[in-house]
Every structure is written in C-alpha cells, then in structure tokens.
Design an enzyme around this catalytic site. Structure first.
Site, short mmCIF file in Angstrom:
data_model
loop_
_atom_site.label_atom_id
_atom_site.label_comp_id
_atom_site.label_asym_id
_atom_site.label_seq_id
_atom_site.Cartn_x
_atom_site.Cartn_y
_atom_site.Cartn_z
N HIS A 154 -8.29 0.95 -4.24
CA HIS A 154 -9.32 0.64 -3.08
C HIS A 154 -9.95 2.00 -2.70
O HIS A 154 -9.43 3.19 -2.41
CB HIS A 154 -8.66 0.26 -1.83
CG HIS A 154 -9.48 0.06 -0.52
ND1 HIS A 154 -9.10 -0.24 0.59
CD2 HIS A 154 -11.09 0.04 -0.45
CE1 HIS A 154 -9.96 -0.12 1.65
NE2 HIS A 154 -11.27 0.12 0.92
N SER A 201 0.82 -1.32 -0.03
CA SER A 201 0.10 0.13 -0.01
C SER A 201 0.87 1.25 0.02
O SER A 201 1.71 1.58 0.99
CB SER A 201 -0.92 0.18 1.22
OG SER A 201 -1.61 1.38 1.26
N ASP A 220 -6.49 -6.60 4.41
CA ASP A 220 -5.74 -5.16 4.48
C ASP A 220 -5.96 -4.56 5.93
O ASP A 220 -7.26 -4.62 6.40
CB ASP A 220 -6.62 -4.33 3.39
CG ASP A 220 -5.87 -2.95 3.35
OD1 ASP A 220 -4.93 -2.51 4.20
OD2 ASP A 220 -6.50 -2.16 2.81
N MET A 265 -11.18 -6.06 5.49
CA MET A 265 -10.50 -5.21 6.42
C MET A 265 -10.06 -5.77 7.70
O MET A 265 -11.22 -5.85 8.47
CB MET A 265 -11.24 -3.91 6.45
CG MET A 265 -11.39 -2.95 5.05
SD MET A 265 -9.72 -2.73 4.17
CE MET A 265 -9.13 -1.53 5.49
N MET A 324 -12.31 4.18 -1.01
CA MET A 324 -13.03 4.64 0.21
C MET A 324 -13.63 6.20 0.01
O MET A 324 -13.19 7.10 0.46
CB MET A 324 -12.04 4.54 1.23
CG MET A 324 -11.46 3.09 1.68
SD MET A 324 -10.22 3.17 2.94
CE MET A 324 -8.65 3.11 1.72
N ASP A 330 -4.73 3.45 -1.91
CA ASP A 330 -6.02 3.77 -1.15
C ASP A 330 -6.30 5.09 -1.45
O ASP A 330 -5.67 6.07 -1.13
CB ASP A 330 -5.20 3.64 0.32
CG ASP A 330 -5.29 2.47 0.75
OD1 ASP A 330 -6.19 1.53 0.80
OD2 ASP A 330 -3.97 1.93 1.20
N HIS A 354 -1.19 -1.43 -4.59
CA HIS A 354 -2.34 -1.17 -3.63
C HIS A 354 -2.48 0.46 -3.51
O HIS A 354 -1.64 1.03 -2.83
CB HIS A 354 -2.37 -2.08 -2.36
CG HIS A 354 -3.71 -1.70 -1.75
ND1 HIS A 354 -4.84 -2.45 -2.24
CD2 HIS A 354 -4.39 -0.92 -0.98
CE1 HIS A 354 -5.97 -2.27 -1.53
NE2 HIS A 354 -5.69 -1.15 -0.54
N MET A 409 -9.11 7.82 -0.48
CA MET A 409 -9.88 8.38 0.64
C MET A 409 -10.31 9.80 0.41
O MET A 409 -9.59 10.62 -0.07
CB MET A 409 -9.08 8.40 1.86
CG MET A 409 -8.70 7.18 2.46
SD MET A 409 -7.59 6.84 3.84
CE MET A 409 -6.94 5.44 3.83
#
Length: 219
Positions: A67, A9, A176, A138, A69, A36, A34, A38
């Site tokens: 991913h 990540s 994760d 998660m 979010m 993330d 990966h 957000m």
C-alpha cells in the site's frame, strides 16, 4: 458468509524482528502480507522503503500487498516491484494521472489497486475499472496504526459491491483500518472480500497469530 482473505499489516508487528514476524504470520495462515509504505509527506508518518521489502521477500511465499502512501508515487513503482511487491495499491491523490499509474503497475507485472480515503468519492472508479485488480476502502484516515474503525465507510463498501456485481467485475474489495473481530463481519456482510488487520492479528505475540487469524476468518 464468505471467508475473507486476511492480510496482516506488518505496521503493527515488532519492527526489530520483521523477518521473524513475516514468517510467523505466513505459518499462522495469513493469505497476504500487507506492507504500508509511508513517506512523511502524503501521510504524517514514515515507515519502510523498497530495500526493506526486498529484505523481507525471502521470508514468505505469500503475495506482498504493498500500500503506497507516497506522493508522487510513479517514480517508485519500479523499485517496489523489483523488491518483490505482487500487488501495488495507490491513492488517486498521489499523482496527476491515475489511469497511467495503474497501467504502469500492470506493465511491471503486478496487480493494480486503488485506495479510497474516507472522504474520497467513488465516482472516479467508473473510468478506471478495466485497469483494477483491487479496490481498498480505508476505514480510517491513513498514516497511523491503531485507529478506530469509521462506520460510515460500510456504506461505501456496500455501494462499491453493488457496482462490481452489476458488471461482474472480479476486483477484490479490501478494507483497511481498525479492523477487528467486532466489525469484520459487518465489512464482509457489506461486500468486502479481503481484510487488512494489524493489531487484531499481532496482539498477544506469535503464539496467538494463528488463533487471531482464525477468529478474523470466522472459523
């Protein structure tokens, strides 16, 4: 023990050197990158958007595992796919119609994943299995890196593995949150086939990335 896919990540990387960091983990033996995403709304943090993903794309040939979010998530799927996302994983809570969202991801030509927060039940999986390429469990509450692994999620991983094996479903089962060399083997024993790791990969700087990844692979 199955050798897991290692998906570093970049949330734990040096943001001032993102391109260099992505190249470094690629050369060190990572399987996926990966990313993330957000939004400061769905989770209490703000990270990166499609333009950053696009800027990073030339730095690695590895699949970009994005991913999302963010909520609502549907309006941004096309932009992230165009930026270079190969896999897009979404939370059931991030939109009104999960089935439609997963179908849209696949229509865009990406692989579709669903993300289960620690308190998200698994019962809904039964009705979307035909549209899934990946299930992400998660093992922390999403929003920040560096959190401690929640051991209760091992039972969730085990339960999902049984469901997948029962019907012969090929979905990748990813974990994760707080993954390190002390607990990754528990996740693999429970049935996980891919591990997202931030601090466990990026600790020690670029000279240590290959060694850290080998440790997580159990090599």
């Amino acid at each position: 023990m199955t050798t897991p896919l290692i998906c570093p990540s970049i949330l734990a990387s040096d943001f001032a050197k993102l391109g260099e960091e992505v190249r470094a983990i690629t050369e060190a033996g990572a399987d996926w990158v990966h990313i993330d995403v957000m939004d400061g709304h769905f989770v209490p943090n703000i990270t990166i958007g499609p333009d950053v993903v696009k800027a990073l794309r030339p730095h690695s040939h590895l699949p970009f595992d994005v991913h999302l979010m963010i909520a609502p998530v549907d309006p941004y799927l096309e932009a992230f796919r165009a930026a270079g996302a190969d896999i897009m994983s979404v939370h059931p809570e991030s939109g009104a119609h999960l089935h439609r969202t997963l179908r849209q991801i696949r229509t865009l030509g990406a692989k579709a994943g669903v993300v289960l927060n620690p308190a998200t039940p698994i019962e809904g999986l039964e009705w979307i299995m035909d549209d899934l390429d990946l299930i992400l469990v998660m093992s922390v509450n999403p929003g920040f890196g560096g959190q401690s692994f929640i051991d209760d999620q091992l039972r969730k991983i085990e339960t999902i593995r049984v469901k997948l094996d029962r019907v012969g479903h090929p979905a990748i089962l990813q974990v994760d949150g707080g993954v390190n060399d002390k607990n990754y083997h528990k996740c693999i024993a429970a049935g996980a086939t891919a591990m997202v790791a931030g601090t466990a990969v990026f600790k020690g700087g670029p000279s240590m990335y290959a060694s850290n990844i080998k440790t997580l692979k159990g090599l």
